[in-house]
Design a protein around this motif. Structure first.
Motif, PDB file in Angstrom:
ATOM      1  N   PHE A 207      32.702 -13.221  29.459  1.00 19.38           N
ATOM      2  CA  PHE A 207      33.337 -13.635  28.047  1.00 19.38           C
ATOM      3  C   PHE A 207      33.755 -14.902  28.079  1.00 19.38           C
ATOM      4  CE2 PHE A 207      32.870  -9.092  28.161  1.00 19.38           C
ATOM      5  CZ  PHE A 207      32.367  -8.734  26.973  1.00 19.38           C
ATOM      6  N   THR A 208      33.667 -15.869  29.234  1.00 17.30           N
ATOM      7  CA  THR A 208      34.324 -16.836  29.204  1.00 17.30           C
ATOM      8  C   THR A 208      33.871 -18.042  28.316  1.00 17.30           C
ATOM      9  OG1 THR A 208      32.832 -17.421  31.050  1.00 17.30           O
ATOM     10  CG2 THR A 208      34.879 -16.771  31.558  1.00 17.30           C
ATOM     11  N   ALA A 209      32.345 -17.879  28.041  1.00 21.12           N
ATOM     12  CA  ALA A 209      32.147 -18.985  26.997  1.00 21.12           C
ATOM     13  C   ALA A 209      32.453 -18.631  25.634  1.00 21.12           C
ATOM     14  CB  ALA A 209      30.411 -18.598  26.938  1.00 21.12           C
ATOM     15  N   GLU A 210      32.699 -17.362  25.183  1.00 21.40           N
ATOM     16  CA  GLU A 210      33.189 -16.823  23.779  1.00 21.40           C
ATOM     17  C   GLU A 210      34.723 -17.432  23.721  1.00 21.40           C
ATOM     18  OE1 GLU A 210      31.407 -14.943  25.881  1.00 21.40           O
ATOM     19  OE2 GLU A 210      29.761 -14.139  24.689  1.00 21.40           O
ATOM     20  N   THR A 212      36.537 -19.388  25.616  1.00 20.84           N
ATOM     21  CA  THR A 212      36.446 -20.743  25.657  1.00 20.84           C
ATOM     22  C   THR A 212      36.459 -21.245  24.217  1.00 20.84           C
ATOM     23  OG1 THR A 212      35.902 -20.818  27.707  1.00 20.84           O
ATOM     24  CG2 THR A 212      35.907 -22.958  26.589  1.00 20.84           C
ATOM     25  N   GLN A 213      35.554 -20.862  23.573  1.00 20.67           N
ATOM     26  CA  GLN A 213      35.592 -21.283  21.855  1.00 20.67           C
ATOM     27  C   GLN A 213      36.711 -20.838  21.330  1.00 20.67           C
ATOM     28  OE1 GLN A 213      33.014 -23.512  22.393  1.00 20.67           O
ATOM     29  NE2 GLN A 213      32.170 -22.914  20.429  1.00 20.67           N
ATOM     30  N   LYS A 215      39.765 -20.158  22.461  1.00 20.47           N
ATOM     31  CA  LYS A 215      40.947 -20.935  22.936  1.00 20.47           C
ATOM     32  C   LYS A 215      41.027 -22.115  22.112  1.00 20.47           C
ATOM     33  CE  LYS A 215      43.104 -22.797  27.175  1.00 20.47           C
ATOM     34  NZ  LYS A 215      42.637 -23.357  28.357  1.00 20.47           N
ATOM     35  N   LYS A 216      39.944 -22.970  21.911  1.00 15.09           N
ATOM     36  CA  LYS A 216      39.876 -24.135  21.159  1.00 15.09           C
ATOM     37  C   LYS A 216      40.293 -23.815  19.740  1.00 15.09           C
ATOM     38  CE  LYS A 216      37.195 -27.520  18.809  1.00 15.09           C
ATOM     39  NZ  LYS A 216      35.917 -27.449  18.028  1.00 15.09           N
ATOM     40  N   LEU A 241      41.530 -17.763  31.424  1.00 17.49           N
ATOM     41  CA  LEU A 241      41.257 -19.032  30.571  1.00 17.49           C
ATOM     42  C   LEU A 241      42.618 -19.724  30.050  1.00 17.49           C
ATOM     43  CD1 LEU A 241      37.920 -18.163  28.808  1.00 17.49           C
ATOM     44  CD2 LEU A 241      38.397 -19.867  30.778  1.00 17.49           C
ATOM     45  N   GLY A 242      43.775 -19.041  30.506  1.00 15.06           N
ATOM     46  CA  GLY A 242      44.984 -19.341  30.022  1.00 15.06           C
ATOM     47  C   GLY A 242      45.233 -19.378  28.588  1.00 15.06           C
TER      48      GLY A 242
END
Lengths: 386, 306
Positions: A207-210, A212-213, A215-216, A241-242
């Motif tokens: 789920f890192t792609a979702e 990361t979005q 997080k932004k 991802l912090g």
């Protein structure tokens, strides 16, 4: 001499035959269907044990008219497997009624089968509204509430805590999509703002792609609509991802497996479930005591009390109406203010229990704790971004 | 344009790409020496990560010290055990089927994969539920805007790339590698030259499987969660990566692995549809590439496979 012997024998046989019904009760089969393997099996096994407990207690009761036999079937939380076992149970005329399904996707697929074969069922965990409200099947009942009630309470509660913005992730099964539909609807009604939403695959690992979005977008809360395995992955990957947002979910992750899977990161997760906490119910403590006494290896988990209540109600129905499917369906259709260990049950014309209370939960020290008795509510601990 | 965000997507994609590439290299090695597709490769990876997890539980139960020491032991044991498993599969299933139609090997290894996967689900304690794989590397991280660089991911990425370079060196620079290349080019001539064909096959399968175990450990450390099912999709992706890069070519496998991760990332982050379709998008593009260039991007050099 010879004829008197035969007479004695015949009399003896007649007496033996006459005595038999008083000694042995007729055996009646009832079924339990739930996920016994796969990612949510901890809940399914807890449900099975609880249904089994209801049968055992009834068999130990000398006043019971019948001896009950529990047939246990595994729907794997998969619609195809679910329809297979539902057909197996429904086609077996010896099975009079069943407590069925934790997974909404399976229940939605299986209700047609129950209706076609006329098998009375009480759903013990699945929350999608369509299971009862999507049809007019008189065989289908549900003891727990629907996701509509759950999300209405959830949205009101979290906006009440002062959170303003959300990113929503949900699995694209009927269950996840339903959760998303109702939660976003009530969230908007309560003034919450959805910054972004992502539909994800029900067996997705990454789920890192979702995230990361997400997080932004920096939301106050990341909400997830789906079941435990994905809930665990999303919570763990948020940390990787912090992401500092609060994590909120639904009844799908209220299980011990979520806490074991997410470890320390589970702390402070909030979620919502139908029904009062079992300990708070009049019959709850008694249920837990009996469960412990029966010596099951696994915990009843979050939905065990519902499975127990559903099975107990089925047994009451058979005792009252006799071991006949049609009679049990009729008996169930008249249920009003019926006392169970999960509270009073009244079925509406769709077989839906209309008196479900919703409980807010938070994970505290490795346990799902009702919000009102948690240290988060008392202000001793703080949720993220609060 | 948010560079932090792009950097984060690239970092995520690199980690996924590395895991895919490690799996794809295995596929390519097996294809190189024997012209076969071993479909149980993803589930061999799952066995690798569960061996590592069991070893971790054993070591912590014994009270053994430092996480990094535990990690090294766990990784070495998992790789050794799975290398043996790989060689065993070659001995029992692959060599005896040599000469049979390729479809038979494909089917048998597909079934073996199911057996391996289901055996974890059914016989591993509580095997149906997700397991919390421990974070054994220090969790230091640095954040710049939307980009978080994690120390553990960096270590995994470097060691993974190092592992692929080592395999490449082994194949290009050592006598064993020469034997593998000889077998892959012409089995009969290799035999005539005195190369022990069976031994070369066992070693190649052991090597590919050890790489899968390494990928499994990296997977566990990266996601901190493992389950019996992880090999299914990883196997399909590894196979596609090997195919799109060009079977029999290690560089192709690496390119394919990273390309697939890139496509998934684009599918999830940059395209307007729900990210549930990211695999559909990635596989769709792979289908198009294969239709345009059936031998894969880097093609298969007839003269020098592996």
């Amino acid at each position: 001499m010879k004829s008197s012997k035969i007479l004695c024998l015949v009399l003896g046989l007649m007496m033996a035959l006459a005595a038999t019904p008083a000694l042995a009760k007729d055996t009646v089969q009832v079924a339990f269907i739930g996920p016994l393997t796969g990612g949510v099996s901890a809940i399914g096994v807890g449900g099975r044990n609880s249904a089994d407990l209801a049968v055992r207690l009834r068999n130990a009761d000398p006043k019971a008219k019948y001896k009950y036999e529990l047939v246990v079937l595994d729907d794997e939380c998969k619609p195809n497997a679910g329809v297979q076992v539902a057909t197996k149970a429904a086609a077996d005329k010896k099975i009079i009624a069943a407590a069925t399904q934790y997974c909404s996707v399976v229940a939605l697929a299986a209700v047609d089968v129950y209706h076609r074969f006329g098998l009375p069922v009480i759903v013990w965990g699945a929350v999608h509204p369509g299971i009862t409200y999507g049809n007019t099947y008189k065989e289908v009942h549900r003891i727990n509430g629907t996701m509509i009630n759950q999300n209405e309470v959830a949205a009101k509660f979290v906006t009440g805590l002062g959170y303003k913005t959300w990113v929503l992730l949900y699995d694209t099964t009927d269950y996840g999509k339903g959760m998303y539909e109702y939660f976003s609807k009530y969230l908007k009604q309560n003034g919450g703002k959805v910054l972004g939403s992502f539909g994800v695959n029900a067996d997705q690992q990454d789920f890192t792609a979702e995230l990361t979005q997400a997080k932004k977008l920096n939301p106050d809360v990341i909400w997830f609509g789906g079941l435990t395995p994905l809930g665990v992955r999303i919570r763990l990957q948020m940390d990787k991802l912090g992401i500092k947002s609060q994590f909120q979910s639904c009844s799908g992750i209220i299980s011990d497996a979520f806490i074991t899977g997410a470890g320390e990161l589970a702390e402070g997760t909030i979620a919502f479930r139908e029904g009062e906490p079992v300990e708070d119910l009049p019959g709850g403590k008694w249920f837990l005591k009996e469960y412990e006494k029966a010596g099951y290896k696994e915990a009843p988990d979050a939905f065990g009390p519902f499975a127990f209540a559903a099975m107990n109600m089925i047994l009451d129905g058979i005792e009252a109406a006799g071991p006949n499917r049609k009679a049990v369906v009729k008996w169930l259709s008249n249920i009003k203010d019926y006392k169970t260990i999960v509270g009073q049950v009244t079925f509406d014309d769709h077989g839906q229990n209309i008196s479900p209370a919703i409980t807010k939960y938070v994970v505290q020290d490795g346990k799902w704790v009702p919000w009102k008795s948690s240290e988060y509510a008392s202000g001793k601990r703080k949720l993220k971004n609060r | 344009m948010d560079f932090g965000l792009i950097a984060q997507h690239i970092a995520n994609g690199l980690m996924m790409g590395l895991i895919y590439a490690l799996v794809a290299v295995g596929f390519t090695l097996f294809f190189g020496v024997l012209d076969i597709i071993k479909f149980s490769h993803g589930d061999v990876l799952t066995w690798g990560v569960f061996t590592a997890f069991s070893m971790y539980l054993l070591l912590t139960w014994m009270g053994l010290g430092h996480p990094v020491v535990i990690l090294v032991i766990v990784a070495v044991v998992a790789m050794a055990a799975i290398a043996l498993l790989g060689a065993g599969i070659a001995k029992v299933l692959i060599i005896p089927l040599k000469g049979a139609p390729p479809l038979n090997v494909l089917l048998i290894t597909l079934m073996l994969g199911t057996v391996l996967r289901e055996s974890i689900r059914l016989f591993y304690p509580d095997g149906a539920n997700p397991k919390h794989f421990p974070a054994l590397l220090p969790d230091w991280s640095y954040s710049w805007g939307n980009f978080t660089l994690r120390f553990d991911n960096t270590v995994m990425l470097i060691s993974g790339l190092l592992m692929i370079v080592l395999v490449q060196l082994l194949i290009k620079r050592t006598k064993l590698g020469m034997a593998i290349r000889a077998v892959s080019q012409d089995e009969e001539t290799a035999r005539l030259m005195g190369i022990n064909f069976n031994l070369v096959v066992y070693i190649t399968f052991a090597l590919g499987s050890a790489l899968a175990a390494f990928a499994g450990v990296a997977y566990g450390l990266y996601y901190n969660e493992i389950n019996f099912n992880i090999g299914l999709l990883l196997g399909a992706i590894g196979f596609s990566a090997a195919a799109v890069g060009g079977f029999g070519n290690i560089y192709g496998a690496i390119v394919g692995g990273f390309l697939f991760a890139l496509l998934q990332t684009i599918g999830a982050a940059a395209l307007p549809f729900a990210s549930a379709y990211k695999d559909v998008f990635a596989f769709g593009v792979v289908i198009i590439i294969m239709a345009i260039k059936p031998t894969g991007l880097l093609g298969e050099k007839e003269t020098e496979r592996v």
